[in-house]
Structure formats: structure tokens, C-alpha cells
Design a protein around this motif. Structure first.
Motif, PDB file in Angstrom:
ATOM      1  N   GLY A 263      65.318  47.334  49.650  1.00  0.00           N
ATOM      2  CA  GLY A 263      66.837  48.016  49.706  1.00  0.00           C
ATOM      3  C   GLY A 263      66.723  49.403  49.541  1.00  0.00           C
ATOM      4  N   LEU A 264      65.658  50.141  49.882  1.00  0.00           N
ATOM      5  CA  LEU A 264      65.614  51.475  50.015  1.00  0.00           C
ATOM      6  C   LEU A 264      66.489  52.041  51.126  1.00  0.00           C
ATOM      7  CD1 LEU A 264      61.935  52.696  49.194  1.00  0.00           C
ATOM      8  CD2 LEU A 264      63.868  52.650  47.579  1.00  0.00           C
ATOM      9  N   ALA A 265      67.333  53.125  50.827  1.00  0.00           N
ATOM     10  CA  ALA A 265      68.429  53.557  51.890  1.00  0.00           C
ATOM     11  C   ALA A 265      68.778  54.997  51.488  1.00  0.00           C
ATOM     12  CB  ALA A 265      69.670  52.837  51.832  1.00  0.00           C
ATOM     13  N   ARG A 266      68.645  55.984  52.334  1.00  0.00           N
ATOM     14  CA  ARG A 266      68.988  57.385  52.220  1.00  0.00           C
ATOM     15  C   ARG A 266      70.301  57.501  52.049  1.00  0.00           C
ATOM     16  NH1 ARG A 266      64.551  60.152  55.901  1.00  0.00           N
ATOM     17  NH2 ARG A 266      62.896  59.264  54.998  1.00  0.00           N
ATOM     18  N   ARG A 267      71.205  57.770  50.802  1.00  0.00           N
ATOM     19  CA  ARG A 267      72.467  58.076  50.684  1.00  0.00           C
ATOM     20  C   ARG A 267      72.861  59.302  50.579  1.00  0.00           C
ATOM     21  NH1 ARG A 267      70.944  53.169  47.770  1.00  0.00           N
ATOM     22  NH2 ARG A 267      72.037  51.350  48.641  1.00  0.00           N
ATOM     23  N   SER A 268      73.953  59.717  51.154  1.00  0.00           N
ATOM     24  CA  SER A 268      74.351  61.170  50.910  1.00  0.00           C
ATOM     25  C   SER A 268      75.091  61.332  49.811  1.00  0.00           C
ATOM     26  CB  SER A 268      75.281  61.633  52.125  1.00  0.00           C
ATOM     27  OG  SER A 268      76.525  60.616  52.222  1.00  0.00           O
ATOM     28  N   PRO A 269      75.303  62.165  49.046  1.00  0.00           N
ATOM     29  CA  PRO A 269      76.112  62.438  47.728  1.00  0.00           C
ATOM     30  C   PRO A 269      77.465  61.945  47.986  1.00  0.00           C
ATOM     31  CG  PRO A 269      74.887  64.248  48.277  1.00  0.00           C
ATOM     32  CD  PRO A 269      74.665  63.688  49.309  1.00  0.00           C
TER      33      PRO A 269
ATOM     34  N   GLN B  15      72.264  69.635  43.160  1.00  0.00           N
ATOM     35  CA  GLN B  15      73.483  70.595  43.463  1.00  0.00           C
ATOM     36  C   GLN B  15      74.810  69.622  44.362  1.00  0.00           C
ATOM     37  OE1 GLN B  15      72.148  74.363  45.002  1.00  0.00           O
ATOM     38  NE2 GLN B  15      72.436  75.244  43.121  1.00  0.00           N
ATOM     39  N   GLY B  16      73.942  69.029  45.288  1.00  0.00           N
ATOM     40  CA  GLY B  16      74.902  68.081  45.910  1.00  0.00           C
ATOM     41  C   GLY B  16      75.351  66.837  45.333  1.00  0.00           C
ATOM     42  N   LEU B  17      74.722  66.456  44.089  1.00  0.00           N
ATOM     43  CA  LEU B  17      75.286  65.320  43.288  1.00  0.00           C
ATOM     44  C   LEU B  17      76.216  65.885  42.463  1.00  0.00           C
ATOM     45  CD1 LEU B  17      71.598  63.535  42.832  1.00  0.00           C
ATOM     46  CD2 LEU B  17      73.623  62.572  44.070  1.00  0.00           C
ATOM     47  N   ASP B  18      75.930  66.943  41.581  1.00  0.00           N
ATOM     48  CA  ASP B  18      76.825  67.363  40.795  1.00  0.00           C
ATOM     49  C   ASP B  18      76.868  69.042  40.530  1.00  0.00           C
ATOM     50  OD1 ASP B  18      78.658  67.625  38.520  1.00  0.00           O
ATOM     51  OD2 ASP B  18      77.030  66.772  37.103  1.00  0.00           O
ATOM     52  N   PRO B  19      77.556  69.597  41.210  1.00  0.00           N
ATOM     53  CA  PRO B  19      77.509  71.039  41.149  1.00  0.00           C
ATOM     54  C   PRO B  19      77.955  71.940  39.836  1.00  0.00           C
ATOM     55  CG  PRO B  19      79.039  70.397  42.983  1.00  0.00           C
ATOM     56  CD  PRO B  19      78.654  69.033  42.123  1.00  0.00           C
ATOM     57  N   GLU B  20      78.661  70.893  39.086  1.00  0.00           N
ATOM     58  CA  GLU B  20      79.000  71.359  37.630  1.00  0.00           C
ATOM     59  C   GLU B  20      77.647  70.982  36.599  1.00  0.00           C
ATOM     60  OE1 GLU B  20      81.265  73.327  37.213  1.00  0.00           O
ATOM     61  OE2 GLU B  20      81.745  73.050  39.319  1.00  0.00           O
TER      62      GLU B  20
ATOM     63  N   HIS C 179      61.526  65.515  47.819  1.00  0.00           N
ATOM     64  CA  HIS C 179      62.709  65.563  48.949  1.00  0.00           C
ATOM     65  C   HIS C 179      63.316  64.222  49.058  1.00  0.00           C
ATOM     66  CE1 HIS C 179      60.075  63.626  52.001  1.00  0.00           C
ATOM     67  NE2 HIS C 179      58.939  64.504  51.563  1.00  0.00           N
ATOM     68  N   PRO C 180      64.386  64.206  49.934  1.00  0.00           N
ATOM     69  CA  PRO C 180      65.288  62.882  49.982  1.00  0.00           C
ATOM     70  C   PRO C 180      64.460  61.894  50.671  1.00  0.00           C
ATOM     71  CG  PRO C 180      66.515  64.899  50.753  1.00  0.00           C
ATOM     72  CD  PRO C 180      65.189  65.350  50.369  1.00  0.00           C
ATOM     73  N   GLY C 181      63.061  62.107  51.243  1.00  0.00           N
ATOM     74  CA  GLY C 181      62.296  61.062  51.819  1.00  0.00           C
ATOM     75  C   GLY C 181      61.505  60.508  50.710  1.00  0.00           C
ATOM     76  N   ASN C 182      61.272  61.073  49.394  1.00  0.00           N
ATOM     77  CA  ASN C 182      60.583  60.494  48.376  1.00  0.00           C
ATOM     78  C   ASN C 182      61.262  60.400  47.151  1.00  0.00           C
ATOM     79  OD1 ASN C 182      58.184  60.824  49.725  1.00  0.00           O
ATOM     80  ND2 ASN C 182      57.690  62.845  49.248  1.00  0.00           N
ATOM     81  N   LEU C 183      62.642  60.571  47.074  1.00  0.00           N
ATOM     82  CA  LEU C 183      63.314  60.323  45.802  1.00  0.00           C
ATOM     83  C   LEU C 183      64.813  59.650  46.559  1.00  0.00           C
ATOM     84  CD1 LEU C 183      64.197  60.589  43.043  1.00  0.00           C
ATOM     85  CD2 LEU C 183      65.311  63.086  43.696  1.00  0.00           C
TER      86      LEU C 183
END
Length: 432
Positions: free
Chosen positions: A240-246, A404-409, A280-284
Motif C-alpha cells: 500500500g505504499l503511495a506517494r501522497r502530496s500534502p 514545511q509542505g505538511l505544516d508550515p506553522e 526524500h519522498p521516495g524513501n519517506l
């Protein structure tokens, strides 16, 4: 004599590699340079520029692809379209020919029974160093098989020699003679070459699993040591691995994932000293509930205890705004200090930099710019850090763009405090 003979034997290949790298860069500059310049002037067509850059890095090979993967996380520094194109580098490299892949596998299991009842020669993922295949073991376990690309070690070692020559050339510049370029190249470049060592990666996977076992929301696939070899790494398959944008994640999951990413990285940096430098997003991977999956332990570095302690001391004192003590930590841990260095001037400048950064949130604090200003201060005053400091900074730089893409605050510094409080910090007050 043996080293000289080895160098002479590799010289023709190195010369050819220089010609290929130079020719490729020149060719792309001629063909795509005008279009890239026009895009820069018009502030648009960034997607095309990113596509050209991605194609160039892919053509140059694995060492350069790694640079592109790092840059892909920096949406705060590069146009989003460029980062999107660079993000495809994780899957951009075409797989090796089937007969070459089968040759690697045949040699890996020579002299013992073939351990798989099913093996998909079409990779589920293609990286710059290896391809990943889905398989089923003879006892019915679903596994991922990482197969090193044939000949990739030779190419990367030649690139290592090329960058070594570049570092030696820089050493001749008057203002750079005091910088430990050769040591930096040996440690950082050597760490990149270390990714070719699958047996070391197998050990790193096991160590990371042990170190992060208390984090129920982090999953790292377990290796199967009895099926591994120098060129093949077998581990459990993660479904079920899938790259998801924030933007595709629920807001609560985004905030949760951001905190978990930072907690995981801080645990590596400040407690364990075993640091994953390639998240990076390919490993996390981030799941819809905010849980994490970490893959590929090839670029995992064990920090020496002095470096781990000094980096943690610096970070916590930066977080609480203690600029003078930050300066003392930099001075005491420096690899070299030029004669006549204005230490008082350095202390004053670094104290000012720390004051500007203390308490900044993710949207306000930019690690790349902070690190750039810190390195500039060190260069100006003639204090050069130990090259090993590059690894914790690299780890943070890679994940900073993701967070920063997930939570800028998110407050980067505040999130580190619970982890720092759990380690012995005799040189800093953590009452804030």
C-alpha cells in the motif's frame, strides 16, 4: 606501487567519464540553455526547465540524481514545478536489461538453492543504484528484493575521483587553502559510495528498527539476512505504499505527520547518533493517518559521539537563544582556525544570527538559509567545521522541505525540546 597501478588501470575509464560528463552538460546547455534563460526571464515555463534539469541529472548518473532528489524537497527555494519534476527522479532511471539483472541474481545465489517461488523481473521501483522487485520466498513470505545495478560501482567510483580532483583544484585558491576539502570529500563522498554496500545497509535497517522501536507510528521493513548478499538485499514487502502530496492528506494527518517526521529525525540526531540522510519522498512515505514508512537505509551515517554531542548542544542553545554559547561550541569543535582569527567578531555575529532565528516557525525559519549564513560566517572569520557536521545538517535539510509542505506553522525548535530533554545536556539549560 599497487595504488599507482590501480590508478593507471582506471585512468582510461576516468578520462571517458570526464568526457561524458562534460559533453552531456555542454550539450544540454546548448540545446536547452536559451529556453531555460527565457523561462527565467519570463518567470514561467518552470515545468519545462525542471524537466530539462531532471533529464540532465539522469543522464549524468547516480551521484547527480542524488543531488536532484535532495533539491526536489526544497519547494521553499525552487519553483514548485521544478521540484515536481525533480521529484520524479526516484523513478526516472530505466531498469537494466533483463539478462544483466538475471546475471546479478545468478551470481548472488550461486551454489545454493533459488530461494523464491515467485520473482517479478519487472521492478516495482527503479533507483539510481538499484531496482526493487516483488517476490515470494520458498516459505511463503512476501518480500522486496533490492538488486544492485551491474557496473554502478565503477561509475560512482569514477565520479568520486572526479569530485576529488575538483576539490584538489579548489584547494589552490588563496581564500580556500585553509578549508579541509580533502577531508570533506573523503567523508561526504565516501558516504555516498557507502550506499553500494548492501551488507552495511542490511545492518543499518536492523539498527534503525531497534532504535525507533518505541515509535509505533514508524515502520521500517525487516531485512532477511539469510537471503542477502553483496549485490542483493531482501526485506519484507510493505503493502500500500503511495506517494501522497500534502494537499491529499487530511489536515490533522498533515500536522501529525509533520511532528512525527521531526520527532523521528531528532531521535536519530540527538539520541541514537545513527542518522538517515536520504529521507526524500521516495524513501519517506506518509499514510492517511499520519503514520510513516521509512525505506532505503543506504545513506545512513553513524555520528561520532563528539559530533553528536556538539550538534545537539548547538541546536538546543540556538532554540533557547543562547548565541554566545553557540559560538563557543562552534569554536571548540572547529577542525581548524586560521591564525589571527577575530573570535570576538565571530561571537558577536553568530549571536546576532541566533537571535534572529530563535522561536521561528517552519514558515519563518529556513534551515538552508541559516546554514548558508552560518557557513559564510565561518568562512569569513576562518573557522572551519569538522566535515562530519555535514551529515546532521543534510538530514535536516532533506526533511525540512517535506515538513514545511505538511505544516508550515510547525515550530522546528520547540519540537526538538522533548527529545533533547531526554539526553544529558550539561552545557545547556533546557528549562524554557
Amino acid at each position: 606501487m599497487a595504488q599507482a597501478a590501480g590508478f593507471l588501470a582506471e585512468l582510461p575509464g576516468t578520462v571517458l567519464r570526464v568526457a561524458r560528463v562534460g559533453g552531456t552538460v555542454f550539450g544540454y546547455a546548448v540545446v536547452f540553455g536559451p529556453a531555460a534563460l527565457a523561462a527565467r526571464l519570463r518567470r514561467r515555463q518552470w515545468a519545462h526547465a525542471g524537466e530539462c534539469l531532471s533529464s540532465l541529472l539522469t543522464s549524468l548518473g547516480p551521484s547527480y540524481i542524488k543531488i536532484g532528489q535532495l533539491l526536489s524537497t526544497r519547494r521553499d527555494l525552487l519553483p514548485e514545478q521544478v521540484c515536481t519534476e525533480l521529484g520524479r527522479l526516484a523513478d526516472a532511471t530505466p531498469p537494466p536489461r533483463r539478462n544483466r539483472l538475471e546475471g546479478v541474481l545468478r551470481r548472488a545465489y550461486q551454489g545454493r538453492a533459488w530461494p523464491f517461488t515467485e520473482f517479478d523481473v519487472t521492478p516495482v521501483a527503479t533507483g539510481s543504484i538499484a531496482t526493487i522487485h516483488r517476490a515470494v520466498t520458498s516459505d511463503g513470505r512476501q518480500v522486496a528484493v533490492k538488486v544492485r545495478r551491474p557496473g554502478i560501482g565503477r561509475v560512482m567510483r569514477r565520479d568520486f575521483r572526479l569530485t576529488g580532483m575538483a576539490m584538489s583544484a579548489l584547494q589552490w585558491l588563496p581564500k580556500l587553502r585553509s578549508m579541509p576539502f580533502k577531508i570533506m570529500h573523503a567523508q561526504v563522498g565516501g558516504a555516498i559510495l557507502h550506499q553500494l554496500d548492501f551488507m552495511a545497509e542490511r545492518e543499518a535497517l536492523g539498527d534503525l528498527r531497534t532504535n525507533l522501536s518505541e515509535f509505533a507510528w514508524v515502520h521500517i521493513p525487516a531485512p532477511l539476512p539469510e537471503l542477502c548478499s553483496d549485490d542483493v538485499l531482501v526485506m519484507e514487502y510493505v503493502e500500500g505504499l503511495a506517494r501522497r502530496s500534502p494537499e491529499s492528506l487530511p489536515q490533522d494527518a498533515r500536522k501529525t505527520a509533520a511532528r512525527r517526521v521531526m520527532s523521528t529525525v531528532y531521535e536519530m540526531l540527538f539520541v541514537d547518533g545513527l542518522v538517515h540522510c536520504d529521507l526524500h519522498p521516495g524513501n519517506l512515505y506518509v499514510s492517511s493517518d499520519g503514520s510513516l514508512v521509512i525505506l532505503d537505509a543506504g545513506f545512513v551515517i553513524k555520528l561520532s559521539e563528539p559530533v553528536r554531542a556538539s550538534f545537539a548542544d548547538f541546536f538546543i542553545n540556538m532554540a533557547i537563544g543562547n548565541g554566545p554559547l553557540c559560538a563557543e561550541i562552534i569554536i571548540e569543535s572547529a577542525a581548524s582556525i586560521v591564525e589571527g582569527c577575530d573570535l570576538d567578531g565571530f561571537r558577536a555575529s553568530l549571536t546576532e544570527l541566533v537571535a534572529e532565528s530563535t522561536g521561528a516557525r517552519s514558515s519563518e525559519f529556513n534551515l538552508a538559509k541559516f546554514a548558508g549564513r552560518l557557513f559564510d560566517l565561518q568562512r569569513r572569520f576562518g573557522l572551519y567545521p569538522v566535515p562530519e557536521f555535514a551529515f546532521p545538517l543534510l538530514s535536516l535539510l532533506v526533511v525540512e522541505g517535506i515538513v514545511q509542505g505538511l505544516d508550515p506553522e510547525l515550530d522546528f525548535q520547540a519540537e526538538a525540546m522533548p527529545v533533547l530533554r531526554r539526553r544529558n545536556m550539561p552545557r545547556a539549560s533546557v528549562n524554557s
